[in-house]
Motif scaffolding. Structure first.
Motif, PDB file in Angstrom:
ATOM      1  N   HIS A 107       0.810  -1.217   0.000  1.00  0.00           N
ATOM      2  CA  HIS A 107       0.000   0.000   0.000  1.00  0.00           C
ATOM      3  C   HIS A 107       0.844   1.268   0.000  1.00  0.00           C
ATOM      4  CE1 HIS A 107      -3.496  -2.528   0.690  1.00  0.00           C
ATOM      5  NE2 HIS A 107      -2.865  -3.095   1.699  1.00  0.00           N
ATOM      6  N   SER A 108       2.073   1.201   0.484  1.00  0.00           N
ATOM      7  CA  SER A 108       2.896   2.413   0.595  1.00  0.00           C
ATOM      8  C   SER A 108       3.469   2.797  -0.763  1.00  0.00           C
ATOM      9  CB  SER A 108       4.012   2.205   1.609  1.00  0.00           C
ATOM     10  OG  SER A 108       4.781   1.065   1.276  1.00  0.00           O
TER      11      SER A 108
ATOM     12  N   PRO B  35       8.754   0.934   1.853  1.00  0.00           N
ATOM     13  CA  PRO B  35       8.351   1.817   2.960  1.00  0.00           C
ATOM     14  C   PRO B  35       7.265   1.166   3.822  1.00  0.00           C
ATOM     15  CG  PRO B  35       7.590   2.648   0.816  1.00  0.00           C
ATOM     16  CD  PRO B  35       8.540   1.536   0.539  1.00  0.00           C
ATOM     17  N   GLY B  36       7.416   1.329   5.110  1.00  0.00           N
ATOM     18  CA  GLY B  36       6.489   0.718   6.044  1.00  0.00           C
ATOM     19  C   GLY B  36       6.755  -0.746   6.305  1.00  0.00           C
ATOM     20  N   TYR B  37       7.816  -1.280   5.700  1.00  0.00           N
ATOM     21  CA  TYR B  37       8.164  -2.689   5.882  1.00  0.00           C
ATOM     22  C   TYR B  37       9.656  -2.875   6.136  1.00  0.00           C
ATOM     23  CZ  TYR B  37       8.604  -7.702   4.879  1.00  0.00           C
ATOM     24  OH  TYR B  37       8.881  -9.044   4.966  1.00  0.00           O
TER      25      TYR B  37
ATOM     26  N   LEU C  46      20.262   4.804   2.415  1.00  0.00           N
ATOM     27  CA  LEU C  46      19.187   4.603   1.452  1.00  0.00           C
ATOM     28  C   LEU C  46      19.363   5.494   0.232  1.00  0.00           C
ATOM     29  CD1 LEU C  46      15.977   4.208   3.676  1.00  0.00           C
ATOM     30  CD2 LEU C  46      17.399   2.424   2.637  1.00  0.00           C
ATOM     31  N   LEU C  47      19.788   6.719   0.462  1.00  0.00           N
ATOM     32  CA  LEU C  47      20.033   7.625  -0.666  1.00  0.00           C
ATOM     33  C   LEU C  47      21.127   7.082  -1.574  1.00  0.00           C
ATOM     34  CD1 LEU C  47      19.857  11.061   1.176  1.00  0.00           C
ATOM     35  CD2 LEU C  47      18.239  10.220  -0.546  1.00  0.00           C
TER      36      LEU C  47
ATOM     37  N   GLN D  43       9.993  10.168   2.121  1.00  0.00           N
ATOM     38  CA  GLN D  43      10.071  10.597   3.517  1.00  0.00           C
ATOM     39  C   GLN D  43      11.054   9.742   4.302  1.00  0.00           C
ATOM     40  OE1 GLN D  43       6.054  10.437   4.992  1.00  0.00           O
ATOM     41  NE2 GLN D  43       5.341  12.166   3.745  1.00  0.00           N
ATOM     42  N   GLU D  44      11.019   8.435   4.083  1.00  0.00           N
ATOM     43  CA  GLU D  44      11.916   7.550   4.815  1.00  0.00           C
ATOM     44  C   GLU D  44      13.358   7.712   4.349  1.00  0.00           C
ATOM     45  OE1 GLU D  44      10.519   3.527   4.809  1.00  0.00           O
ATOM     46  OE2 GLU D  44       8.540   4.064   5.612  1.00  0.00           O
ATOM     47  N   MET D  45      13.564   7.999   3.075  1.00  0.00           N
ATOM     48  CA  MET D  45      14.915   8.171   2.554  1.00  0.00           C
ATOM     49  C   MET D  45      15.560   9.465   3.021  1.00  0.00           C
ATOM     50  SD  MET D  45      14.364   6.862  -1.373  1.00  0.00           S
ATOM     51  CE  MET D  45      15.932   7.582  -1.896  1.00  0.00           C
TER      52      MET D  45
END
Length: 308
Positions: free
Chosen positions: A94-95, A225-227, A110-111, A102-104
């Motif tokens: 779903h994300s 994201p979210g996982y 991650l970047l 936002q998470e990066m």
């Protein structure tokens, strides 16, 4: 849960004695919650002292020297591991990319892992992106579609590539093996801004008929994201559960090479790699791959060995 006994031998034979062999190994199982190391033993020619450290990506790395003249270098790993990942993953479909950004924003790693390398035929990658990435798709859905695209449009064919094969060459061949498909998938996902990393390890499918059993296997982990990190294997077009054993992670294969090093001496070398996987039901799969090296100093399909 499943328990696997994995026997992995990398063996170099030289046509005359060599000396001062300096080596770096990444054949220690990766420390993570998806696998439990029950036993691990390393047997190396000459029983050298192994100095270990943790690298930038969290891999356990060993360094050793074999100074005395020798005509054989054998690096033998005996691993007993229990995989603890569930066979039923709960990946977040779903994300979307807004949450990913936002998470990066707070993670330099991650970047870094979302930045694609420069290649010549980026237009071919862009064409693939028009197929797999649609505005309404989640990050997980794009990742899954990328794996499916590679599986359906690139032929699994041994012997036409090596560890130096570039993404441009893979696009030209439209074929390759697990490490080629992993490198291609990394570039596609990074081209649409998804952080991802190369994974080196073993696949233990037993009777499921998946490709890549024997020698080491390679796949990809994508940041969902979210996982978090989710493994996906484009060679078999599956999400990774409890049939994959992870050795090391990195941006590319070069960060995960099981063995690399140098030696002194004008010798030609022969390399063989043996892998056996024993299952709880008593079945054993084993395979020996003879790697053909040309000349005195060579880069092999799996490890690297050269002349100083």
């Amino acid at each position: 849960m499943a328990i696997f006994r994995i026997h992995h031998v990398t063996r170099y034979e030289y046509d005359r004695p060599v000396k001062e062999s300096v080596n770096e190994i990444r054949i220690f199982p990766f420390q993570c919650h998806d696998q439990e190391i029950l036993q691990h033993e390393l047997l190396i020619t000459g029983q050298p002292e192994i100095h270990t450290f943790t690298d930038y990506f969290g891999n356990k790395v060993g360094n050793f020297n074999l100074l005395q003249p020798h005509k054989v270098l054998s690096i033998e790993s005996k691993l007993l591991v229990r995989t603890t990942a569930s066979s039923q993953l709960q990946i977040n479909f779903h994300s979307g990319f807004a949450q990913l950004q936002q998470e990066m924003a707070d993670s330099l790693l991650l970047l870094e892992l979302a930045r694609p390398d420069m290649i010549t035929n980026q237009s071919a990658i862009d064409n693939i992106l028009t197929v797999i990435r649609q505005p309404e798709k989640s990050v997980a859905a794009v990742t899954e579609h990328c794996s499916e695209y590679i599986f359906k449009n690139f032929k699994y064919l041994k012997g036409i590539t090596n560890i130096e094969t570039t993404v441009d060459e893979i696009l030209q061949h439209r074929a390759g093996v697990c490490q080629d498909f992993a490198h291609l998938m990394l570039h596609i996902l990074r081209s649409c801004g998804i952080p991802c990393r190369y994974i080196s390890g073993y696949i233990c499918p037993n009777k499921d008929g998946m490709r890549g059993e024997g020698a080491t296997h390679a796949w990809v982990e994508a940041w969902i994201p979210g996982y978090g990190w989710a493994g996906i294997d484009p060679t078999n077009n599956i999400w990774v559960t409890n049939k994959h054993v992870k050795l090391s992670v990195g941006r590319h294969f070069n960060d995960c090479s099981p063995v690399k090093g140098t030696f002194k001496g004008p010798a030609r070398q022969k390399l063989s790699v043996f892998v056996a996987v024993a299952y709880e039901d008593g079945k054993v799969f084993e395979e020996t791959n003879d790697v053909h090296l040309h000349g005195v100093t060579e880069m092999s399909i799996e490890p690297f060995s050269g002349q100083q």
